[in-house]
Design an enzyme around this catalytic site. Sequence first.
Site, PDB file in Angstrom:
ATOM      1  N   VAL A 195       0.865  -1.175   0.000  1.00  0.00           N
ATOM      2  CA  VAL A 195       0.000   0.000   0.000  1.00  0.00           C
ATOM      3  C   VAL A 195       0.905   1.228   0.000  1.00  0.00           C
ATOM      4  CG1 VAL A 195      -1.840   1.252   1.192  1.00  0.00           C
ATOM      5  CG2 VAL A 195      -1.737  -1.249   1.323  1.00  0.00           C
ATOM      6  N   CYS A 196       0.613   2.182  -0.878  1.00  0.00           N
ATOM      7  CA  CYS A 196       1.334   3.443  -0.918  1.00  0.00           C
ATOM      8  C   CYS A 196       2.838   3.191  -1.076  1.00  0.00           C
ATOM      9  CB  CYS A 196       0.999   4.261   0.328  1.00  0.00           C
ATOM     10  SG  CYS A 196       1.413   6.008   0.245  1.00  0.00           S
ATOM     11  N   THR A 197       3.658   3.804  -0.222  1.00  0.00           N
ATOM     12  CA  THR A 197       5.106   3.677  -0.372  1.00  0.00           C
ATOM     13  C   THR A 197       5.653   2.356   0.145  1.00  0.00           C
ATOM     14  OG1 THR A 197       5.413   4.893   1.704  1.00  0.00           O
ATOM     15  CG2 THR A 197       5.518   6.163  -0.346  1.00  0.00           C
TER      16      THR A 197
END
Length: 320
Positions: A107-109
Amino acid sequence: MPPRTVLVLLYDGVQSLDVTGPVEVFAGATLAMDAASAGYRVRTVSLDGAPVRTSSGLALIPDHALADAPGPHTLLVPGGEGTRRPDPRLTDWLRAHAPEAARIVSVCTGALLLAHAGLLDGRRATTHWAFCDLLARDHPEVDVDPDPIYVRDGNVATSAGVTAGIDLALALVEEDHGRDVALTIARHLVVFLRRPGNQAQFSAQLAAQTARREPLRDVQRWIAEHPADDLSVESMAARARLSPRHFARAFRAETGLTPGTYVERVRVEHARRLLEDTSDGVEEVSRASGYRTPEAMRRAFLKTLGTPPAEYRRRFHAPV
């Protein structure tokens, strides 16, 4: 079928919503299943089993240390500030143990951690829009796609910002247990089960830069408000009181997109929303969105979203 173990990696500086968003989806699926033994078994893990401090200051208490982590079906790697300079022990563990999971999800970074561990080499991936350039620069072996809200390449799935992690988790639940279970969770969380992975992280208006000059900004607003109008370069140039050649050059210089590309994205977005939110027929939607024929809209959808309008509506129409 026994419950699938979802192992969530925790570390100092993790983004709390990257953790809790997908976890609520998997936990909701377990509650929605008829059989008590079905669904998911969510477990959290940190380097040494000690609590971690999230980027917002919350403390999370893991279930296990890395050394005692259960073998997961799905390994979930959330993002956060702690991915910028990751502890080598985290990436070493991921490199050694992540391939044992049936699915690897970020998720995300969290994609940065997967990339540091070499798990995205040769794969297509995405991350939060603000870090796509960093991911591409530091890991040229990764095929970074900055546009979609999530990307699946084999058994590895990467997603953009916080809400995209929820979208991806819902897609995984739908794959595992069917649309009805995923829809039940979406309704409970008050989110729509209708965002495809290749939907853009931004709307067409936000994906492009806002023009500096007022006449060009006016044209951008006009396009968004009148997608069915004549949006030829000549027509838009006349509205901006520029020659067509000057307008096309200035528009691209200030927005980063050619006028034609910008118009196409706005029209696809307008049509997509009508298909999601109304019961208008495909022909009516195509006319309202500026397409001369339903076939023209179909070609635009296949090019942009990878699915025809009718299938898009079937999958993503808002529940009544």
